[in-house]
Enzyme design. Structure first.
Site, PDB file in Angstrom:
ATOM      1  CD  GLU A   1     -45.022  17.988 -40.032  1.00 34.62           C
ATOM      2  OE1 GLU A   1     -43.803  18.012 -39.795  1.00 34.62           O
ATOM      3  OE2 GLU A   1     -45.747  18.974 -39.888  1.00 34.62           O
ATOM      4  CG  ASP A   2     -40.580  17.921 -37.773  1.00 31.44           C
ATOM      5  OD1 ASP A   2     -41.707  18.165 -38.227  1.00 31.44           O
ATOM      6  OD2 ASP A   2     -39.924  18.765 -37.142  1.00 31.44           O
TER       7      ASP A   2
ATOM      8  CG  ASP B   1     -46.785  19.539 -30.129  1.00 33.04           C
ATOM      9  OD1 ASP B   1     -47.673  19.415 -29.280  1.00 33.04           O
ATOM     10  OD2 ASP B   1     -45.698  20.083 -29.867  1.00 33.04           O
TER      11      ASP B   1
ATOM     12  CG  PHE C   1     -39.074  22.131 -26.680  1.00 34.19           C
ATOM     13  CD1 PHE C   1     -40.219  22.626 -27.282  1.00 34.19           C
ATOM     14  CD2 PHE C   1     -37.846  22.406 -27.265  1.00 34.19           C
ATOM     15  CE1 PHE C   1     -40.137  23.395 -28.447  1.00 34.19           C
ATOM     16  CE2 PHE C   1     -37.765  23.168 -28.422  1.00 34.19           C
ATOM     17  CZ  PHE C   1     -38.913  23.661 -29.008  1.00 34.19           C
TER      18      PHE C   1
ATOM     19  NE  ARG D   1     -34.680  24.586 -38.614  1.00 37.86           N
ATOM     20  CZ  ARG D   1     -35.991  24.493 -38.386  1.00 37.86           C
ATOM     21  NH1 ARG D   1     -36.548  23.315 -38.247  1.00 37.86           N
ATOM     22  NH2 ARG D   1     -36.733  25.574 -38.308  1.00 37.86           N
TER      23      ARG D   1
HETATM   24  C1  PRP Z   1     -43.339  22.118 -36.220  1.00 37.54           C
HETATM   25  C2  PRP Z   1     -43.226  20.723 -36.807  1.00 37.54           C
HETATM   26  C3  PRP Z   1     -44.601  20.456 -37.318  1.00 37.54           C
HETATM   27  C4  PRP Z   1     -45.484  21.226 -36.362  1.00 37.54           C
HETATM   28  C5  PRP Z   1     -46.115  20.291 -35.390  1.00 37.54           C
HETATM   29  O1  PRP Z   1     -43.164  23.013 -37.255  1.00 37.54           O
HETATM   30  O2  PRP Z   1     -42.265  20.671 -37.829  1.00 37.54           O
HETATM   31  O3  PRP Z   1     -44.771  20.940 -38.626  1.00 37.54           O
HETATM   32  O4  PRP Z   1     -44.648  22.169 -35.690  1.00 37.54           O
HETATM   33  O5  PRP Z   1     -46.866  20.975 -34.428  1.00 37.54           O
HETATM   34  P1  PRP Z   1     -48.447  20.940 -34.346  1.00 37.54           P
HETATM   35  O6  PRP Z   1     -48.900  19.519 -34.443  1.00 37.54           O
HETATM   36  O7  PRP Z   1     -48.682  21.534 -32.965  1.00 37.54           O
HETATM   37  O8  PRP Z   1     -48.998  21.806 -35.429  1.00 37.54           O
HETATM   38  P2  PRP Z   1     -42.727  24.539 -37.062  1.00 37.54           P
HETATM   39  O9  PRP Z   1     -43.941  25.406 -37.221  1.00 37.54           O
HETATM   40  O10 PRP Z   1     -41.949  24.677 -35.791  1.00 37.54           O
HETATM   41  O11 PRP Z   1     -41.809  24.818 -38.320  1.00 37.54           O
HETATM   42  P3  PRP Z   1     -40.430  24.136 -38.758  1.00 37.54           P
HETATM   43  O12 PRP Z   1     -40.766  22.719 -39.182  1.00 37.54           O
HETATM   44  O13 PRP Z   1     -39.981  24.973 -39.897  1.00 37.54           O
HETATM   45  O14 PRP Z   1     -39.485  24.155 -37.589  1.00 37.54           O
END
Ligand code: PRP
Length: 179
Positions: A99-100, A103, A152, A165
């Site tokens: 995961e990136d 949160d 952010f 990105r």
């Molecule tokens: C972002 C990120 C994680 C998630 C983390 O994804 O890549 O998957 O939010 O947040 P959380 O812990 O509050 O759930 P996003 O839904 O923005 O999709 P993306 O990776 O395609 O940008």
């Protein structure tokens, strides 16, 4: 986009150095085991995933899963959706979810439940970034690149409304005129 400015929080070099360390830990932890099934959580993790995969010496397999919890804004909608499923069975494999950012924890909490139903041998989680202050749902992570404050961030895979990105650094997106 003209009304925002970027401040580097974690540089490309810092990212790469930390990824090498994480890969070393992963190689040690999985020594003597079968291939690691690396699961990339689309789309934000894609750059971290590709750099981490190249830094790991242990044999890996790769698959991709799409989960979305954010709309076009800066905060989670609270609703988690599977937008693209895996192409392969993970039954009996050691899974490493990549995961990136962690949160609220909604995404990974949901994903772990989905994956557990598919009977992998083990599930571990590697997240490049962790914002512990924001946690709403519990998530047990095994590898964390950097803990960051509640700001952010964009770049190195992370977006704001699909922009930024491709940045090489992790940057804080600040309103113009702040700071
Ligand atoms: C972002 C990120 C994680 C998630 C983390 O994804 O890549 O998957 O939010 O947040 P959380 O812990 O509050 O759930 P996003 O839904 O923005 O999709 P993306 O990776 O395609 O940008």
């Amino acid at each position: 986009m003209a009304e925002s400015k970027l401040r580097v929080l974690i540089s490309h070099n810092q990212l790469q150095a930390r990824i090498q360390q994480l890969a070393g830990e992963i190689d040690r932890d999985y020594a003597g085991r079968g291939p690691i099934y690396l699961l990339c959580v689309l789309k934000g993790a894609v750059l971290f995933f590709s750099d981490l995969a190249r830094a790991i010496s242990h044999p890996v397999r790769m698959d991709f899963i799409g989960i979305s919890s954010y709309g076009k804004g800066k905060t989670s909608s609270g609703e988690v959706k599977l937008t693209k499923d895996l192409d392969t069975s993970i039954e009996g494999y050691d899974i490493l979810v990549v995961e990136d950012i962690l949160d609220s924890g909604l995404t990974l909490n949901y994903l772990v439940h989905v994956l557990e139903q598919r009977h992998p041998k083990s599930i571990r989680i590697a997240t490049l970034l962790d914002k512990p202050e924001r946690r709403v749902r519990p998530v047990r992570v095994d590898y964390v690149g950097f803990q960051i404050p509640d700001e952010f961030v964009v770049g190195y895979g992370l977006d704001y409304a699909e922009d930024y990105r491709q940045l090489r650094d992790i940057c804080v997106l600040e309103p113009e005129g702040s700071g």
